[in-house]
Design an enzyme around this catalytic site. Structure first.
Site, short mmCIF file in Angstrom:
data_model
loop_
_atom_site.label_atom_id
_atom_site.label_comp_id
_atom_site.label_asym_id
_atom_site.label_seq_id
_atom_site.Cartn_x
_atom_site.Cartn_y
_atom_site.Cartn_z
N GLU A 110 1.18 -0.51 -5.26
CA GLU A 110 0.27 0.62 -5.32
C GLU A 110 1.14 2.08 -5.34
OE1 GLU A 110 -3.47 3.09 -3.47
OE2 GLU A 110 -1.78 2.30 -2.30
N ASP A 141 0.75 -1.19 0.02
CA ASP A 141 0.05 0.14 -0.06
C ASP A 141 0.93 1.17 0.04
OD1 ASP A 141 -2.56 1.49 0.53
OD2 ASP A 141 -1.49 1.86 2.39
#
Length: 728
Positions: free
Chosen positions: A458, A405
Site C-alpha cells: 500500500e 501497510d
C-alpha cells in the site's frame, strides 16, 4: 566456607541488581570443594539431592535470611546432576536448579542474530519448550543489550524478579535462562533493571501468544508446526491468475446478535469462509490479526507481532481458520505492519531503557499522525526481527501473501512532516534509505525462502518501481495498490452524470501508467470511514441511480486491468460507513429481494465470470491484454475497450456513465462475428431497468473508428456490459 561470596554481591543479587547470576548461583568449584549456591526467597531449608537415588548429598546453609543459601558438598569433587529439596512454608518441594545448566544459544545463532542475518530469529529468541539433561522446561531469551539485569517473571515464580535472573550473552546482548517446570500456557514477562536503573516489565517481543487487552502478559506456547505451501496456492498468486480479494476486519464482519460479541476464529471458519467462496472471491485479506491493545487501531498498532490476537480465540484456532480457507480454495493475505508500533509501556518502546527498536531522535522515530514509534531499520537486530516475522506468518501459519501497510510513511523521512521536523539522509535526501533496504531485503528473502508467496504494497506516492525487482532499482514487491486509480475513479463516479463529460480523463488516465507497476485496484476499508461515506452513498442521484452507478462502476472495475480488492460490506452496497464496533448491516439482505441483493448477485457473477475468462486476468500487466475501442466520446460519457488473453481471445467492455440509454451505438471491433452479452449491470437480475441487446449481437461489415467491422449496440443507462465472441 571458603571463597565466601562478598556481602555486597549477595545484597545486589537479592535486590535484583546483579547482572551475572551464573557467576554466583549454581554449582562451583572452590578451594573448599564443590559448592552449591541458591537464591530461594522464603525458603527455610534446602538440601542437595542425588536424582538417581533420591539421597541427600548435603545441606545448604542459610547465609542471608532473605533467601541466599550455600553449602560445600563433602566427598564430591566432580560436577554432577543434582536437584534441590526446598522447604517452603512447611512443605518440601523437589526442584531442578536453573543455574546448573550451561549456555543455551549456540555460537552460530548468536553471531547471526548480532549480524541481523538470522533468517528465523523466532526459532531462538522468545520462549521455547525444551528438555535439557533430561529435565523438561522452557528456555527463555530476550535481546536487551543495555539492561543492567533481566529476569523471567511469571505464574511459575510468583512474578518475583529475584527468583530467575538471566544470563547475559555479552557478545550479542541477549539474556537467556532455562527454567525447569515452566509449562505450556503459563503467563510470563521479562522484568529488567534498565540502562538508567529503572524497573521495567516487558512482554516478550517474540511471544507466540499473548493475553487479550487490557491484560498484557505473554503465554508460553510452542512454536507452531510448519504449513506446507501447495502448488495450487502458489499458482493462485501468479501475475496471470485471477485475483479477487475480499478484505475483512474479523471483529466486525458479523457479530453475535444477542450481545454484539465477536465471532470466534472457528465460528468465522464456519460462516465467513463459505460465504467468501460462494461469492466467488479467490483471496481473503485480513486486517492485522497481530495482538494489539487498542480496538480502534483495527490492528494497525501491534504490540505482539508474533501473536495472533486472542480476541477471537487461540493461536491454534487461528491456524484452524486459515486451514479452512485453504480447504475452500481461498488464499489468505495478511495485512502486515512493519512501519511503526505503539508506545505502550509493556511493548517495544524504550525496551531496555534506551531507544532500542526505535530512533532516539523523534524527528526520525516518532510518527505524528498516529502517535506511534518508527522502527530503526538501520539497526540490524531490529530489521532481523521484522524480516523473521514475515517468514514466520508464511511458514508457520500458511499465510499466502503479506500486504504491507503504509509503505510511503516508511520510505520517506519527511512523510507528513513540515520543514524542520525531519532529518535528511546521509546524502541530504528525503528517502529513508534504511527502510528501502529493509523492504528490498524482506522481499528478496521471501522470494528465496518461500517462493510462491507474495507481498503487496500500500504505497500512496509515485515512488518508482515499487513492484519491480531489486536489481532494476525496485523495492521487489509483487503487487502495488493503485491508489491513484481508486481516487480518480471515485472522484468521477461521485459527479452528477451531466458533469462527467468534463472529467472523462479520470477514467482514462490510469492506462497511461498502467504498465509501470503490477497493480491491485483497491476499494479498501480506508474508503468507507472518517466521513468519506460508503461507496454507495458517494454515488449521485436518487436511490435507483445510486445503485445503477455502483453496479456500472463495479462492472468497469472488474474488467479494468489489475487485480481486484473489495472491502466487506461493499459487495452488497452497505449504506453507512464501516463501524469496527458493530456488525455489517446484514439486515439489508433480509426480507424480500431488493437492490442490495442485486448488487450482491452482480459481484458474485462478476467474480465467477472474471475467473472463467482468461482475457480478463491473464495479461493484466502486458499491453497486449488491453486496447481502447472508444476512448474519446466524452460528450456521451461512453468508454469501450477490449481485454485479451495470450492466444487473442477478446472480451468487449462497454460503459455508459449517463442515465440516457444509447441506442444503435456503433463502434469498430477487431474480430467480426457473433458476440454474446455475458454481463449487463442493468439486468433485471440485478434490479436494473433490463435494457440490453437480447443476449446476442452480430457484427456488421461497416467501417467505424478505423476498423473494417463494427457492432451496433444498445448501451443501457448507467451500466457496463461485457461481450464475448462466440464465433463467426
Amino acid at each position: 566456607m571458603s571463597d565466601r561470596i562478598d556481602r555486597d554481591v549477595i545484597n545486589a543479587l537479592i535486590a535484583g541488581h546483579f547482572a551475572d547470576p551464573f557467576s554466583v548461583l549454581g554449582m562451583h568449584q572452590t578451594t573448599a570443594g564443590l559448592e552449591v549456591r541458591a537464591l530461594l526467597p522464603d525458603a527455610t531449608e534446602v538440601w542437595v539431592i542425588e536424582p538417581k537415588t533420591g539421597r541427600k548429598v548435603g545441606k545448604l546453609e542459610c547465609i542471608d535470611s532473605r533467601g541466599f543459601f550455600s553449602g560445600v558438598l563433602p566427598r564430591r569433587k566432580n560436577f554432577f546432576r543434582y536437584q534441590l529439596a526446598v522447604v517452603w512454608h512447611g512443605q518440601q518441594n523437589l526442584i531442578d536448579d536453573p543455574y546448573r545448566f550451561g549456555p543455551l544459544i549456540q555460537e552460530m545463532d548468536a553471531w547471526l542474530l548480532s549480524e541481523g542475518t538470522h533468517l528465523r530469529p523466532y526459532e531462538t529468541l522468545g520462549a521455547h519448550a525444551d528438555t535439557m539433561d533430561g529435565v523438561t522446561g522452557t528456555r527463555f531469551s530476550v535481546w536487551a543489550p543495555n539492561a543492567q539485569r533481566v529476569s523471567v517473571v511469571g505464574q511459575f515464580n510468583y512474578w518475583d524478579g529475584r527468583r530467575h535472573p538471566m544470563r547475559l550473552r555479552k557478545e550479542s546482548g541477549i539474556w537467556e535462562l532455562f527454567i525447569p517446570g515452566a509449562q505450556h500456557g503459563q503467563l510470563y514477562k521479562f522484568e529488567m533493571i534498565d540502562a538508567h536503573g529503572k524497573l521495567r516489565i516487558k512482554a516478550d517481543p517474540y511471544a507466540f501468544e499473548a493475553q487479550m487487552r487490557p491484560e498484557t502478559a505473554s503465554l508460553i506456547c510452542g512454536l507452531p508446526e510448519k504449513v506446507v505451501q501447495t502448488e495450487e496456492r502458489k499458482q493462485a498468486n501468479r501475475f496471470d491468475a485471477p485475483v479477487s480479494i475480499y478484505e475483512v476486519h474479523l471483529g466486525s464482519w458479523r457479530r453475535h446478535t444477542d450481545n454484539n460479541f465477536w465471532l470466534s476464529y472457528r465460528e468465522l471458519a464456519d460462516q465467513l469462509i463459505p460465504y467468501v467462496k460462494w461469492m466467488g472471491f479467490t483471496h481473503l485479506e485480513l486486517l492485522p490479526v497481530n495482538e494489539h491493545p487498542f480496538d480502534g487501531s483495527w490492528g494497525y498498532q501491534p504490540t505482539g507481532l508474533y501473536a495472533p490476537t486472542r480476541r477471537f480465540g487461540t493461536r491454534d484456532d487461528f491456524r484452524y481458520f486459515i486451514n479452512a480457507a485453504h480447504q475452500a480454495g481461498l488464499n489468505v493475505i495478511l495485512d502486515w505492519v512493519p512501519g511503526h508500533f505503539p508506545s505502550d509501556d509493556f511493548g517495544l518502546a524504550d525496551f531496555d531503557g534506551t531507544k532500542l527498536y526505535e530512533h532516539s531522535d523523534p524527528r526520525e522515530g516518532y510518527h505524528q499522525d498516529w502517535n506511534t514509534l518508527i522502527y530503526n531499520y538501520g539497526r540490524r537486530e531490529v530489521s532481523n526481527y521484522l524480516v523473521g516475522n514475515a517468514l514466520y506468518w508464511i511458514e508457520r501459519f500458511g499465510i499466502d501473501a503479506l500486504r504491507v501497510d503504509a509503505v510511503a510513511s516508511m520510505i520517506y523521512r519527511d512523510y507528513s512532516r513540515k520543514e524542520g521536523e525531519w532529518i535528511p539522509n546521509e546524502f541530504g535526501g528525503r528517502e529513508n534509505l534504511e527502510a528501502i533496504e529493509f523492504l528490498r531485503n524482506t522481499n528478496r528473502i521471501l522470494g528465496e525462502q518461500v517462493s510462491g508467496a507474495v507481498s503487496m504494497a500500500e504505497e500512496s506516492t509515485d515512488f518508482a518501481g515499487v513492484s519491480r525487482p531489486q536489481d532494476m532499482g525496485g523495492l521487489g514487491f509483487w503487487y502495488k495498490w493503485n491508489l491513484g486509480w481508486m481516487h480518480d475513479t471515485l472522484d468521477y463516479m461521485k459527479l452528477d452524470p451531466v458533469h462527467r463529460q468534463y472529467h472523462h480523463d479520470k477514467l482514462t488516465f490510469g492506462m497511461l501508467y498502467n504498465y509501470t507497476e503490477n497493480f491491485v485496484l483497491p476499494l479498501s476499508h480506508d474508503e468507507v470511514v472518517h466521513g468519506k461515506k460508503s461507496i454507495l452513498d458517494r454515488m449521485p442521484g436518487d436511490a435507483w441511480q445510486k445503485f445503477a452507478n455502483l453496479r456500472a462502476y463495479y462492472g468497469w472495475m472488474w474488467a479494468f486491468p489489475g487485480k481486484k480488492l473489495l472491502f466487506m460490506g461493499n459487495e452488497f452496497a452497505q449504506g453507512r460507513e464501516w463501524n469496527h464496533d458493530a456488525s455489517l448491516d446484514w439486515h439489508l439482505l433480509e426480507g424480500g429481494d431488493n437492490w442490495h441483493h442485486g448488487v450482491q448477485r452482480l459481484v458474485r457473477d462478476l467474480n465467477h465470470t472474471y475467473r472463467h475468462h482468461k482475457a480478463l486476468h491473464e495479461l493484466d500487466f502486458d499491453a497486449y491484454g488491453f486496447e481502447w475501442l472508444v476512448v474519446d466520446d466524452n460528450e456521451r460519457s461512453v468508454l469501450i475497450f477490449v481485454r485479451r488473453d495470450k492466444v487473442g481471445n477478446e472480451i468487449i467492455v462497454a460503459s455508459n456513465f449517463t442515465p440516457v440509454p444509447r441506442h444503435d451505438y456503433r463502434f469498430g471491433i477487431n474480430q467480426p462475428g457473433k458476440w454474446r452479452e455475458i454481463v449487463n449491470t442493468d439486468s433485471m437480475h440485478y434490479h436494473g431497468s433490463n435494457t440490453g441487446n437480447g443476449g446476442v449481437v452480430h457484427s456488421d461489415e461497416i467501417a467505424s473508428h478505423g476498423r473494417q467491422h463494427s457492432l451496433s449496440l444498445t448501451l443501457p443507462p448507467l451500466a457496463t456490459i461485457w461481450l464475448v465472441r462466440e464465433g463467426e
